[in-house]
Design a protein around this motif. Structure first.
Motif, PDB file in Angstrom:
ATOM      1  N   ASN A  21      -0.621   4.372  -0.766  1.00 20.43           N
ATOM      2  CA  ASN A  21      -1.655   4.793   0.161  1.00 20.43           C
ATOM      3  C   ASN A  21      -3.082   4.467  -0.292  1.00 20.43           C
ATOM      4  O   ASN A  21      -4.036   5.047   0.188  1.00 20.43           O
ATOM      5  CB  ASN A  21      -1.534   6.294   0.445  1.00 20.43           C
ATOM      6  N   THR A  22      -3.217   3.562  -1.229  1.00 16.90           N
ATOM      7  CA  THR A  22      -4.552   3.127  -1.619  1.00 16.90           C
ATOM      8  C   THR A  22      -4.625   1.631  -1.399  1.00 16.90           C
ATOM      9  O   THR A  22      -3.740   0.905  -1.828  1.00 16.90           O
ATOM     10  CB  THR A  22      -4.821   3.453  -3.094  1.00 16.90           C
ATOM     11  N   ILE A  23      -5.655   1.186  -0.676  1.00 18.65           N
ATOM     12  CA  ILE A  23      -5.683  -0.235  -0.310  1.00 18.65           C
ATOM     13  C   ILE A  23      -6.557  -1.045  -1.250  1.00 18.65           C
ATOM     14  O   ILE A  23      -6.343  -2.229  -1.450  1.00 18.65           O
ATOM     15  CB  ILE A  23      -6.139  -0.401   1.160  1.00 18.65           C
ATOM     16  N   ILE A  64       0.847  -1.198   0.000  1.00 21.51           N
ATOM     17  CA  ILE A  64       0.000   0.000   0.000  1.00 21.51           C
ATOM     18  C   ILE A  64       0.879   1.244   0.000  1.00 21.51           C
ATOM     19  O   ILE A  64       0.560   2.262   0.610  1.00 21.51           O
ATOM     20  CB  ILE A  64      -0.987   0.021   1.187  1.00 21.51           C
ATOM     21  N   GLY A  79      -4.375  -3.504  -2.589  1.00 20.91           N
ATOM     22  CA  GLY A  79      -3.036  -2.945  -2.636  1.00 20.91           C
ATOM     23  C   GLY A  79      -2.614  -2.857  -4.093  1.00 20.91           C
ATOM     24  O   GLY A  79      -3.443  -2.959  -4.996  1.00 20.91           O
ATOM     25  N   GLN A  80      -1.306  -2.679  -4.313  1.00 22.46           N
ATOM     26  CA  GLN A  80      -0.877  -2.541  -5.701  1.00 22.46           C
ATOM     27  C   GLN A  80      -0.816  -3.863  -6.454  1.00 22.46           C
ATOM     28  O   GLN A  80      -0.844  -3.882  -7.658  1.00 22.46           O
ATOM     29  CB  GLN A  80       0.516  -1.918  -5.760  1.00 22.46           C
ATOM     30  N   ASP A  93      -8.717   4.479   0.494  1.00 22.24           N
ATOM     31  CA  ASP A  93      -7.383   4.772   1.019  1.00 22.24           C
ATOM     32  C   ASP A  93      -7.065   3.888   2.212  1.00 22.24           C
ATOM     33  O   ASP A  93      -7.971   3.419   2.897  1.00 22.24           O
ATOM     34  CB  ASP A  93      -7.309   6.238   1.466  1.00 22.24           C
ATOM     35  N   ALA A  94      -5.771   3.722   2.453  1.00 25.26           N
ATOM     36  CA  ALA A  94      -5.356   2.965   3.627  1.00 25.26           C
ATOM     37  C   ALA A  94      -5.779   3.712   4.873  1.00 25.26           C
ATOM     38  O   ALA A  94      -5.572   4.922   4.989  1.00 25.26           O
ATOM     39  CB  ALA A  94      -3.853   2.761   3.602  1.00 25.26           C
TER      40      ALA A  94
END
Lengths: 362, 283
Positions: B37-39, B34, B99-100, B63-64
């Motif tokens: 910062n995006t989950i 993350i 996550g990514q 967002d996380a």
């Protein structure tokens, strides 16, 4: 220590195991040591009948494990029982050797009768007891594994699964009825002479088989109890009550079902293997769908999800069956059906549920 | 000669020692990433049932650590969206990433759960025949294969963890009670507790306060707020007062796609939202 742990709080189980221990000591004495005329003498007929009930009880415990604790209503468990029985029957057939009617040292009588020249490949190895004993567990286990693999992975549940298990046992029955299958057609396997070199008609052999059945029931009970009291047992309860929830907290529901279902089938196979030498015959009738349904009634009568209730139910219903079919054979099925209705309506927790209610209120 | 060399080159290629065959490489199991910062990423997701588009070109980013509320009229696709994230429903098109790097569309429900996505159902589903303690024990993160489950015993550390969760959901005195005997509100909390035991990074909560009293609602709001930060929480809810009391950001779904997104005030003043949804609420 281990026993104490898994039997904690299981009054019925403690009683059952104590009873089994008592009869494994007492019954051989009453049959072998007490002279025939004495009122305390236990006839070999009663002994064998009780031995048969014990194998039924083990089968019922296997069903209760999957039905009571996992919520899988298997209406085909008698098939695994019969498969185990056939594996044992094949061993006993090979033990007959040249003492059969046709005196052929290699081929069982029915093969000679069908004019077969040599033993089919799947009969190889069954002259060895260890091989047969292995197959007793392996064959029902593999059939259950293959069946469960497809059924559970496709998420077949509830009544649909029950219907498929009925179909499974029915299909096996039709297959085993065929002479070409090589399992003796509708006559099945019979006319057994000896097991491990001991005469099957002798009282001592009968007693040994009885003791083996009691021990198997005891061990089977303990094994099931070990599963039920472990975290795996609680997962299976969770699957029974809320399958989707269990999946979303990360359990592979189909793997749990498959493992327990297969284990239960192996237990049923062992029960069948002990049943056959005591009754002296195994035929395709054992695969009959009716048998599997009766078996579920035993568990329901005894009380689901208790394990010991299954034992009580199996012995109670079969004792009633022996008595009833002696007096009025044609009324038995009505009595059985009536029993099921009464239990479902008035005793949803079975006969043992009555005792537990008393215990709870006391 | 040439042919000979050609025939030889194939086994040589196969026998090369500086290479590992694809099937020998263990399945890539990336850890949750993350760093941006995006989950959760849902992009261009569509799904239709018998021609009805339940989700239509949905784009949603969580967002996380945020607490996000999702609102929308009935049939807006809120529950279907949850089904897609947790693997119950597969979308016709689109991508869903946790996550990514974790592609949720390739994972099964238990795998997604074990990756760290917990879900609370609309109807409270706890294991009614087992004690509160057992419910939490079963949901604990850990090896959930058959044999390890059979041999599993609770360690002291795990007991402490269960104790902590019992504390935070306020059920310490009820720990040995059968879950079926709990009140409706307590069941909802127990279910949230079960999610916490899984140590999820993302919590999906479907209508947590349906059927709750006002006091219970307040406690639930407090509980959810305390959970956000360390993990992301997505709440689907109908009750506007409740949403107003917890959410910083609200997403409005309508006919399977995002209609508006922003703070509660912005959303409330958006004329389109007023028209499809809040309009009914205002009168």
């Amino acid at each position: 220590m281990f026993l104490k742990q898994i039997l904690a709080g299981d009054r019925g189980g403690q009683t059952l195991l104590a009873l089994l221990a008592v009869i494994t000591v007492l019954v051989p004495i009453l049959n072998l040591a007490v002279p025939e005329g004495s009122p305390l003498h236990l006839s070999t007929y009663t002994l064998t009948l009780t031995g048969k009930y014990l194998t039924y009880a083990l089968l019922a415990v296997a069903v209760d494990l999957v039905w009571g604790y996992l919520g899988i209503l298997s209406l085909g468990h008698a098939a695994f029982f019969a498969l185990g029985g056939y594996a044992m029957g094949m061993y006993l057939m090979r033990q007959i050797g040249d003492r059969g009617v046709y005196g052929n040292p290699d081929l069982p009588d029915f093969m000679v009768f069908l004019d077969w020249q040599e033993l089919p490949w799947f009969w190889y190895g069954f002259d060895q007891f260890w091989f047969a004993a292995l197959m007793v567990m392996l064959v029902p286990g593999l059939v259950a594994f293959a069946f469960g693999w497809f059924a559970f992975r496709s998420r077949v549940t509830g009544v649909y699964l029950s219907i498929i298990t009925q179909a499974l046992t029915y299909a096996l029955m039709l297959a085993f009825f065929r002479n070409e299958m090589g399992f003796g057609g509708n006559n099945g396997l019979t006319d057994f002479k000896e097991i491990l070199g001991f005469n099957l008609q002798a009282d001592t052999t009968r007693v040994a088989l009885f003791v083996a059945s009691a021990v198997a029931l005891g061990l089977g009970y303990v094994a099931c109890r070990a599963i039920v009291t472990s975290r795996l047992g609680r997962v299976s309860l969770a699957i029974r009550d809320a399958e989707a929830r269990t999946r979303f907290i990360g359990y592979r529901v189909e793997h749990v079902k498959l493992a327990i279902f297969t284990f239960s089938a192996v237990l049923a196979g062992i029960a069948g293997a002990l049943y056959v030498p005591q009754v002296g015959i195994i035929n395709p009738g054992e695969f009959s769908p009716l048998n599997s349904i009766e078996l579920v009634i035993w568990v329901a009568v005894g009380g689901r999800a208790t394990l010991y209730g299954a034992v009580v139910g199996a012995i109670l219903v079969n004792y009633a069956k022996t008595t009833f079919t002696g007096i009025m054979p044609e009324a038995w099925l009505f009595a059985l059906g009536g029993l099921f209705v009464v239990v479902t309506l008035f005793l949803p927790r079975g006969v043992t549920g009555l005792l537990r209610r008393k215990e709870a209120s006391a | 000669m040439n042919l000979f060399q050609d025939t030889l080159s194939m086994p040589r290629e196969v026998m090369r020692r500086d290479r590992v065959f694809d099937f020998m490489i263990p399945a890539d199991n990336p850890r949750l990433d993350i760093s941006h910062n995006t989950i959760l990423y849902l992009e261009d997701v569509s799904v239709s049932f018998d021609g009805f588009k339940a989700i239509n070109d949905l784009n949603l980013y969580i967002d996380a650590g945020e607490l996000r509320c999702i609102i929308g009229p009935n049939g807006a696709g809120k529950t279907t969206m949850m089904d897609i994230i947790t693997g119950k429903t597969r979308p016709d098109t689109g991508t869903v990433y946790f996550g990514q790097r974790i592609d949720l569309l390739t994972l099964s429900e238990p795998e997604i759960a074990n990756q760290g996505i917990g879900r609370k159902f609309q109807k409270p589903t706890v294991f009614e025949n087992q004690s509160v303690l057992c419910n939490l024990e079963l949901s604990m993160a850990g090896d959930k294969r058959v044999w390890p489950t059979f041999t599993a015993r609770l360690s002291g550390e795990q007991r402490d963890r269960i104790g902590e969760v019992l504390e935070s959901i306020g059920l310490t005195t009820e720990r040995d009670l059968r879950a079926g005997a709990l009140s409706h509100g307590q069941k909802q909390w127990l279910e949230i507790g079960m999610l916490l035991m899984q140590n999820p990074k993302l919590l999906l909560v479907d209508e947590p306060v349906a059927g709750m009293t006002h006091q219970e609602m307040d406690r639930t709001a407090e509980l959810l707020r305390s959970l956000a930060g360390e993990r992301s929480v997505v709440v689907v809810e109908h009750d506007m007062d409740f949403v107003r009391s917890i959410a910083n950001r609200v997403t409005v779904l309508h006919q399977g796609s995002v209609l508006a997104e922003g703070s509660m005030e912005q959303v409330q003043n958006d004329p389109r939202v007023v028209e499809v949804y809040l309009g009914g609420d205002a009168c």
